[in-house]
Design an enzyme around this catalytic site. Structure first.
Site, mmCIF file in Angstrom:
data_model
loop_
_atom_site.group_PDB
_atom_site.id
_atom_site.type_symbol
_atom_site.label_atom_id
_atom_site.label_comp_id
_atom_site.label_asym_id
_atom_site.label_seq_id
_atom_site.Cartn_x
_atom_site.Cartn_y
_atom_site.Cartn_z
ATOM 1 N N SER A 125 0.838 -1.211 0.000
ATOM 2 C CA SER A 125 0.000 0.000 0.000
ATOM 3 C C SER A 125 0.867 1.252 0.000
ATOM 4 O O SER A 125 0.528 2.253 -0.640
ATOM 5 C CB SER A 125 -0.906 0.003 1.237
ATOM 6 O OG SER A 125 -1.744 -1.122 1.213
ATOM 7 N N GLU B 194 -4.417 -3.544 -7.004
ATOM 8 C CA GLU B 194 -4.524 -2.182 -7.554
ATOM 9 C C GLU B 194 -5.059 -1.211 -6.497
ATOM 10 O O GLU B 194 -5.849 -0.314 -6.791
ATOM 11 C CB GLU B 194 -5.345 -2.180 -8.850
ATOM 12 C CG GLU B 194 -4.668 -3.046 -9.917
ATOM 13 C CD GLU B 194 -5.158 -2.807 -11.330
ATOM 14 O OE1 GLU B 194 -5.637 -1.695 -11.610
ATOM 15 O OE2 GLU B 194 -5.036 -3.728 -12.144
HETATM 16 C C1 FAD Z 1 -3.068 -11.884 -7.200
HETATM 17 C C2 FAD Z 1 -2.364 -10.560 -7.065
HETATM 18 C C3 FAD Z 1 -1.967 -9.902 -8.204
HETATM 19 C C4 FAD Z 1 -1.240 -8.700 -8.083
HETATM 20 N N1 FAD Z 1 -0.744 -8.105 -9.222
HETATM 21 C C5 FAD Z 1 0.109 -7.039 -9.086
HETATM 22 C C6 FAD Z 1 0.788 -6.505 -10.248
HETATM 23 O O1 FAD Z 1 0.592 -6.952 -11.388
HETATM 24 N N2 FAD Z 1 1.668 -5.479 -10.055
HETATM 25 C C7 FAD Z 1 1.918 -4.947 -8.812
HETATM 26 O O2 FAD Z 1 2.737 -4.032 -8.703
HETATM 27 N N3 FAD Z 1 1.282 -5.431 -7.709
HETATM 28 C C8 FAD Z 1 0.399 -6.470 -7.812
HETATM 29 N N4 FAD Z 1 -0.225 -6.994 -6.700
HETATM 30 C C9 FAD Z 1 0.039 -6.387 -5.407
HETATM 31 C C10 FAD Z 1 -1.170 -5.664 -4.813
HETATM 32 O O3 FAD Z 1 -1.418 -4.464 -5.519
HETATM 33 C C11 FAD Z 1 -0.878 -5.439 -3.326
HETATM 34 O O4 FAD Z 1 -0.936 -6.728 -2.710
HETATM 35 C C12 FAD Z 1 -1.870 -4.491 -2.677
HETATM 36 O O5 FAD Z 1 -1.688 -3.183 -3.154
HETATM 37 C C13 FAD Z 1 -1.750 -4.469 -1.144
HETATM 38 O O6 FAD Z 1 -0.418 -4.383 -0.716
HETATM 39 P P1 FAD Z 1 0.113 -5.441 0.355
HETATM 40 O O7 FAD Z 1 -0.257 -6.799 -0.127
HETATM 41 O O8 FAD Z 1 1.536 -5.180 0.607
HETATM 42 O O9 FAD Z 1 -0.724 -5.178 1.667
HETATM 43 P P2 FAD Z 1 -0.361 -4.125 2.812
HETATM 44 O O10 FAD Z 1 -0.034 -2.807 2.220
HETATM 45 O O11 FAD Z 1 0.630 -4.734 3.738
HETATM 46 O O12 FAD Z 1 -1.764 -3.993 3.549
HETATM 47 C C14 FAD Z 1 -2.226 -4.920 4.531
HETATM 48 C C15 FAD Z 1 -3.511 -4.360 5.119
HETATM 49 O O13 FAD Z 1 -3.265 -3.097 5.740
HETATM 50 C C16 FAD Z 1 -4.131 -2.120 5.200
HETATM 51 N N5 FAD Z 1 -3.436 -0.834 5.161
HETATM 52 C C17 FAD Z 1 -2.191 -0.554 4.692
HETATM 53 N N6 FAD Z 1 -1.915 0.751 4.818
HETATM 54 C C18 FAD Z 1 -3.012 1.315 5.376
HETATM 55 C C19 FAD Z 1 -3.354 2.638 5.766
HETATM 56 N N7 FAD Z 1 -2.517 3.666 5.585
HETATM 57 N N8 FAD Z 1 -4.555 2.859 6.319
HETATM 58 C C20 FAD Z 1 -5.422 1.835 6.481
HETATM 59 N N9 FAD Z 1 -5.164 0.564 6.156
HETATM 60 C C21 FAD Z 1 -3.981 0.311 5.603
HETATM 61 C C22 FAD Z 1 -4.459 -2.631 3.798
HETATM 62 O O14 FAD Z 1 -5.655 -2.056 3.315
HETATM 63 C C23 FAD Z 1 -4.592 -4.110 4.069
HETATM 64 O O15 FAD Z 1 -5.848 -4.369 4.600
HETATM 65 C C24 FAD Z 1 -0.992 -8.151 -6.810
HETATM 66 C C25 FAD Z 1 -1.465 -8.810 -5.666
HETATM 67 C C26 FAD Z 1 -2.123 -9.997 -5.785
HETATM 68 C C27 FAD Z 1 -2.573 -10.713 -4.519
#
Ligand code: FAD
Length: 397
Positions: free
Chosen positions: A144, A377
């Site tokens: 994120s 996304e």
């Molecule tokens: C199947 C799949 C395909 C994907 N494809 C791509 C791709 O093609 N390219 C790419 O770059 N990425 C890709 N991603 C990555 C995806 O965009 C990220 O997983 C997503 O943005 C969330 O990041 P994270 O998994 O690190 O979760 P984290 O950022 O660790 O978040 C964990 C939790 O904390 C919450 N959170 C975090 N920060 C805050 C805040 N400030 N306030 C409130 N809540 C918060 C989040 O909402 C979530 O509930 C993909 C992911 C998956 C699972």
């Protein structure tokens, strides 16, 4: 998906009148019913999209939906793209993921901010489906909070030396190019230190990790992309200027939000249609369960929410096509449509009863597949933050 459909898609969209739009959407829907829906279980079991279907998708022009005609694509407007994606959403999301990741986010950085020669070099190959483009932003420590990404690109003569790991990258195992966001200015730990690159897959120093085992969306593949002293020509900086990569990524994702919202609308429509058919056929207490008002409430709430999300998507897409600011509307669409889709999936499992939990009926697969929409996304929480931040900004405080 025969010759006729190809012609309809290629000519029909450009003509862009209401008749042709309807014809195309009807044609696409028929082909989804004829070809893609029957193949859903094959994709689920083999974790692969059959080659003949990939070939037909290329032939239809789906890989070039959003790429301008001068580069061999169909050059659809946002509204037209959303309408096609709503139709494509009515089958397993893996089919959309194969071309949609390229047209939705993979190619958009080049399209929105690329130099003319970068567009001429890559967009025709992407439009034809000869190569796929992946969007490489997320890292193990930067999800994120994408602006904190740690992958470095250090200038060395006419090259940048890239080191770092990108995580969960859709289509990484199949990509011909990556739109890579990397830090070129180590002094600037935030968004301003990030530059966007086009990186060709066969550049030495790139390793693709093993495919992730996911909750759903079999047939769509994600993996780590590891860069180790990978030398990328300096000419491959998108737009030719350092420090603009995060802005490019955010522009790409803003458009992607409307695209994913359209996908969520399509998936919800499909699930609700299946649930309605089931409710009309399934009898309990001597009557179709569709006659029970508690079941009707689930059908009606789902229908109303789909209608709301669809209206939002069309409205935001039209505004974007008119060149208006959609920095609030786009995340509103992603937030509402994907959360709505989750609620519809849950109700639909309920309407199917025990059958909703059994793989043969397909609904449990959709329930798992659509869970991703609220995560990638930008999670729902990130959409909320973006909406509120832009509301406050627009209020001028
Ligand atoms: C199947 C799949 C395909 C994907 N494809 C791509 C791709 O093609 N390219 C790419 O770059 N990425 C890709 N991603 C990555 C995806 O965009 C990220 O997983 C997503 O943005 C969330 O990041 P994270 O998994 O690190 O979760 P984290 O950022 O660790 O978040 C964990 C939790 O904390 C919450 N959170 C975090 N920060 C805050 C805040 N400030 N306030 C409130 N809540 C918060 C989040 O909402 C979530 O509930 C993909 C992911 C998956 C699972």
């Amino acid at each position: 998906m025969q010759q006729e459909a190809t012609c309809t898609l290629r000519r029909g969209w450009r003509a862009c009148d209401h008749h042709n739009r309807r014809t195309l959407r009807k044609g696409a829907r028929d082909r989804i019913d004829d070809r893609l829906v029957p193949a859903e279980h094959v994709v689920q079991e083999t974790d692969e999209i059959p080659e003949d279907i990939v070939a037909e998708m290329k032939e239809l022009g789906l890989f070039g939906l959003t790429i301008p005609e001068e580069y061999g694509g169909l050059g659809l407007t946002m509204e037209e793209e959303a309408l096609v994606i709503m139709v494509m959403g009515q089958t397993s999301p893996a089919f959309r993921s194969l071309f949609g990741t390229t047209v939705g986010i993979g190619s958009q950085g080049i399209l929105l901010d690329g130099l003319d020669w970068q567009k001429s070099k890559y967009l025709p190959k992407l439009a034809s489906g000869e190569i796929l483009a992946s969007f490489a932003l997320t890292e193990p420590e930067a999800g994120s909070d994408a602006a904190s990404l740690r992958t470095t690109a250090t200038r060395d003569g006419d090259f940048y030396v890239v080191n770092g790991t990108k995580r969960f990258i859709t289509n990484a195992p199949h990509a011909g190019i990556f739109t890579l966001m990397a830090r070129t200015n180590p002094e600037n730990k935030g968004a301003g230190g990030v530059t966007a690159f086009i990186v060709e897959r066969d550049t030495p120093g790139i390793t693709i990790g093993k495919r992730d085992k996911k909750m759903g969306q079999k047939g769509a593949h994600t993996a780590d992309v590891i860069f180790e002293n990978c030398r990328v020509p300096a000419s491959e900086v998108i737009g030719g200027k350092e420090g603009r990569g995060f802005k490019t990524a955010m522009k790409v994702l803003e458009k992607g939000r409307i695209h994913i919202a359209a996908l969520a609308v399509g998936a919800a429509e499909r699930m609700l249609r299946d649930a309605l058919n089931y409710a009309i056929e399934r009898k309990q207490f001597g009557r179709p369960i569709a006659e029970f008002q508690l079941v009707q409430a689930m059908l009606a709430d789902s229908q109303a929410e789909i209608y709301a999300a669809k209206s939002m998507v069309i409205d935001a897409a039209r505004k974007r096509d008119d060149g208006r600011d959609v920095s609030i509307e786009a995340p509103c669409c992603k937030l509402f449509a994907t959360e709505m889709c989750g609620r519809v999936a849950d109700r639909v499992v309920q309407i199917f009863g025990g059958a909703g939990y059994i793989a043969d009926y397909g609904i449990e697969r959709f329930y798992r597949d659509v869970r991703l929409f609220r995560l990638y996304e930008g999670t729902s929480q990130i959409q909320q933050l973006v909406i509120a931040r832009n509301m406050i900004k627009q209020a001028g405080r």
